[in-house]
Design a protein around this motif. Structure first.
Motif, PDB file in Angstrom:
ATOM      1  N   UNK A  80       3.664  -7.639   0.483  1.00  0.00           N
ATOM      2  CA  UNK A  80       2.873  -8.860   0.525  1.00  0.00           C
ATOM      3  C   UNK A  80       2.887  -9.511  -0.862  1.00  0.00           C
ATOM      4  N   UNK A  81       2.403 -10.756  -0.911  1.00  0.00           N
ATOM      5  CA  UNK A  81       2.345 -11.512  -2.169  1.00  0.00           C
ATOM      6  C   UNK A  81       3.711 -11.530  -2.854  1.00  0.00           C
ATOM      7  N   UNK A  82       4.742 -11.799  -2.069  1.00  0.00           N
ATOM      8  CA  UNK A  82       6.100 -11.815  -2.617  1.00  0.00           C
ATOM      9  C   UNK A  82       6.302 -13.099  -3.419  1.00  0.00           C
ATOM     10  N   UNK A  83       6.702 -12.958  -4.677  1.00  0.00           N
ATOM     11  CA  UNK A  83       7.023 -14.097  -5.531  1.00  0.00           C
ATOM     12  C   UNK A  83       8.339 -13.827  -6.238  1.00  0.00           C
ATOM     13  N   UNK A  84       8.977 -14.872  -6.728  1.00  0.00           N
ATOM     14  CA  UNK A  84      10.247 -14.712  -7.440  1.00  0.00           C
ATOM     15  C   UNK A  84      10.265 -15.618  -8.658  1.00  0.00           C
ATOM     16  N   UNK A  85      11.171 -15.322  -9.592  1.00  0.00           N
ATOM     17  CA  UNK A  85      11.243 -16.110 -10.824  1.00  0.00           C
ATOM     18  C   UNK A  85      12.588 -15.893 -11.497  1.00  0.00           C
ATOM     19  N   UNK A  86      12.998 -16.875 -12.294  1.00  0.00           N
ATOM     20  CA  UNK A  86      14.127 -16.741 -13.200  1.00  0.00           C
ATOM     21  C   UNK A  86      13.616 -16.241 -14.538  1.00  0.00           C
ATOM     22  N   UNK A  87      14.399 -15.369 -15.196  1.00  0.00           N
ATOM     23  CA  UNK A  87      13.975 -14.803 -16.470  1.00  0.00           C
ATOM     24  C   UNK A  87      15.033 -15.030 -17.542  1.00  0.00           C
ATOM     25  N   UNK A  88      14.863 -16.028 -18.424  1.00  0.00           N
ATOM     26  CA  UNK A  88      15.717 -16.087 -19.620  1.00  0.00           C
ATOM     27  C   UNK A  88      15.484 -14.832 -20.445  1.00  0.00           C
ATOM     28  N   UNK A  89      16.541 -14.302 -21.061  1.00  0.00           N
ATOM     29  CA  UNK A  89      16.429 -13.010 -21.727  1.00  0.00           C
ATOM     30  C   UNK A  89      17.076 -13.019 -23.104  1.00  0.00           C
TER      31      UNK A  89
ATOM     32  N   UNK B 204       0.850  -1.188   0.000  1.00  0.00           N
ATOM     33  CA  UNK B 204       0.000   0.000   0.000  1.00  0.00           C
ATOM     34  C   UNK B 204       0.887   1.240   0.000  1.00  0.00           C
ATOM     35  N   UNK B 205       0.466   2.256  -0.743  1.00  0.00           N
ATOM     36  CA  UNK B 205       1.306   3.437  -0.905  1.00  0.00           C
ATOM     37  C   UNK B 205       0.458   4.694  -1.020  1.00  0.00           C
TER      38      UNK B 205
END
Length: 422
Positions: A267-276, A190-191
């Motif tokens: 909140x709702x923290x997610x992570x991912x690897x990104x091929x580029x 929230x901001x």
């Protein structure tokens, strides 16, 4: 709980994945009168690790799909507020054929709206269905896919199943980690500045110990009471990211809390690897092709992929409709070379130079030396944003555009592995 509709025994075009790339491909094919079935393993609305930002290039495709007003009504983004090395600069989006306005829509909302657009165009979209196998003929053409006990025959297969592309792996798609990639984490907070019309972009990303990380931090205002806050760290197989990105995200949130009037914890923290940057091989076969994240169509300098997904979906649909695609024993266009060649001609120069620039950022000495120099110049940062946002058009003839294209051509010739290698 609603039961899903029965799957068809056969379809002209089968699209696996209903994110931006899959939905765009399906929409354009259906609008052209093709019979299209789309399968997605998730149940919509569903989330995805992403910054949620729509660059002017992405908005051009959103306009083409008929959703421009819908996206702009949520929030209008005018450009980037760059910070780092003791300076801050506000850089508007470049004017030009891509337009000078962006937006931001959280992926739970954006992807579901794109899915509905494909349905409205006439595509059959079925979520909650995971493809478990692929059948191929002796000539390498895909004849059918399996989803549990169901079998769906198809003339053409489109892979839009994301960065990991499980169906792509079944067909030989390979991600090459010696080329630069990103490890990213995203959250919502929230901001009090959720409706601010500028994206926050921090180029001096430091961990809790004070060490500069080769990457960036971002804050995307969403206009709905929250911002999308995240971090991305660049890496290669020889120089892996030496930081836990979720910990880095929380530290970054603390560092920008006052500037963005953050209220509460991420909140709702997610992570991912990104091929580029097209760092994949095996993106097409006689009657199948990978598009969007599955083809590593992600900008190596900023992790942006939505514009390439939407644009790539349209380009692939046009290629499929330009002549009968080989399949089911019919003569026709073979996508094995046609699709990678189209990707290289469209993105080759910009991806090649961006990959080289991003690789430099993974060198520990580079960013502390180059960052302060770049931030001192408004003109240099304006040019950088223009290149990073992929808004250098082929029709542009100014010195920045000519220099970017020339550097990209040189980078392509010197590249150790061609983009979208066969």
């Amino acid at each position: 709980m609603e039961s899903r509709p029965p799957l068809p025994a056969s379809t002209d075009v089968l699209v696996v994945g209903c994110g931006p790339a899959g939905s765009a491909t399906a929409t354009w094919l259906a609008r052209a009168g093709r019979e299209v079935t789309v399968l997605d393993a998730a149940t919509f609305p569903r989330d995805k690790t992403c910054g949620d930002g729509l660059t002017p290039r992405a908005m051009l495709e959103v306009d083409r799909l008929g959703l421009g007003s819908w996206a702009r009504d949520r929030i209008t983004i005018e450009g980037l507020e760059l910070r780092g090395f003791g300076r801050s600069r506000r850089v508007p989006w470049p004017a030009g054929e891509h337009g000078g306005v962006g937006s931001a829509v959280r992926r739970t909302v954006f992807d579901d709206r794109l899915r509905q657009t494909a349905v409205d165009a006439g595509a059959l979209v079925v979520d909650g269905v995971r493809v478990t196998g692929v059948e191929r003929g002796d000539d390498g053409e895909v004849t059918a896919v399996r989803a549990g006990d169901d079998r769906i025959a198809c003339r053409t297969l489109v892979l839009a199943d994301g960065v990991r592309s499980p169906v792509g792996r079944m067909l030989g798609r390979t991600w090459h980690r010696d080329t630069v990639y990103a490890v990213a984490a995203r959250s919502y907070v929230r901001s009090g500045r959720h409706d601010h019309p500028w994206i926050g972009s921090d180029l001096e990303l430091r961990d809790e110990a004070g060490a500069i990380q080769p990457g960036y931090g971002w804050v995307f205002p969403l206009g709905d009471g929250e911002v999308n806050l995240g971090v991305g760290a660049l890496a290669t197989s020889s120089r892996p990211a030496g930081v836990a990105v979720k910990d880095l995200l929380h530290h970054y949130a603390r560092s920008v809390r006052a500037d963005w009037a953050l209220d509460g914890e991420p909140r709702s923290v997610t992570s991912a690897l990104l091929p580029m940057g097209g760092a994949v091989s095996g993106v097409a076969g006689p009657n199948w092709a990978a598009v969007g994240d599955a083809a590593a169509c992600v900008n190596p300098l900023n992790g942006e992929g939505i514009d390439y997904a939407l644009e790539g979906g349209r380009l692939l649909a046009e290629l499929i409709c330009s002549g009968a695609v080989a399949g089911s024993g019919r003569a026709g266009r073979d996508l094995t070379r046609a699709w990678p060649e189209l990707l290289r001609s469209t993105y080759g120069r910009s991806f090649a130079i961006a990959r080289d620039a991003a690789r430099l950022l993974t060198l520990p000495q580079f960013l502390p030396l180059a960052g302060p120099v770049g931030m001192r110049s408004q003109a240099l940062m304006t040019a950088a944003v223009r290149c990073m946002s992929n808004t250098v058009a082929d029709s542009d003839r100014d010195v920045v555009a000519r220099g970017w294209r020339a550097a990209g051509s040189i980078a392509r010739r010197l590249d150790r592995r061609p983009l979208f290698a066969d």
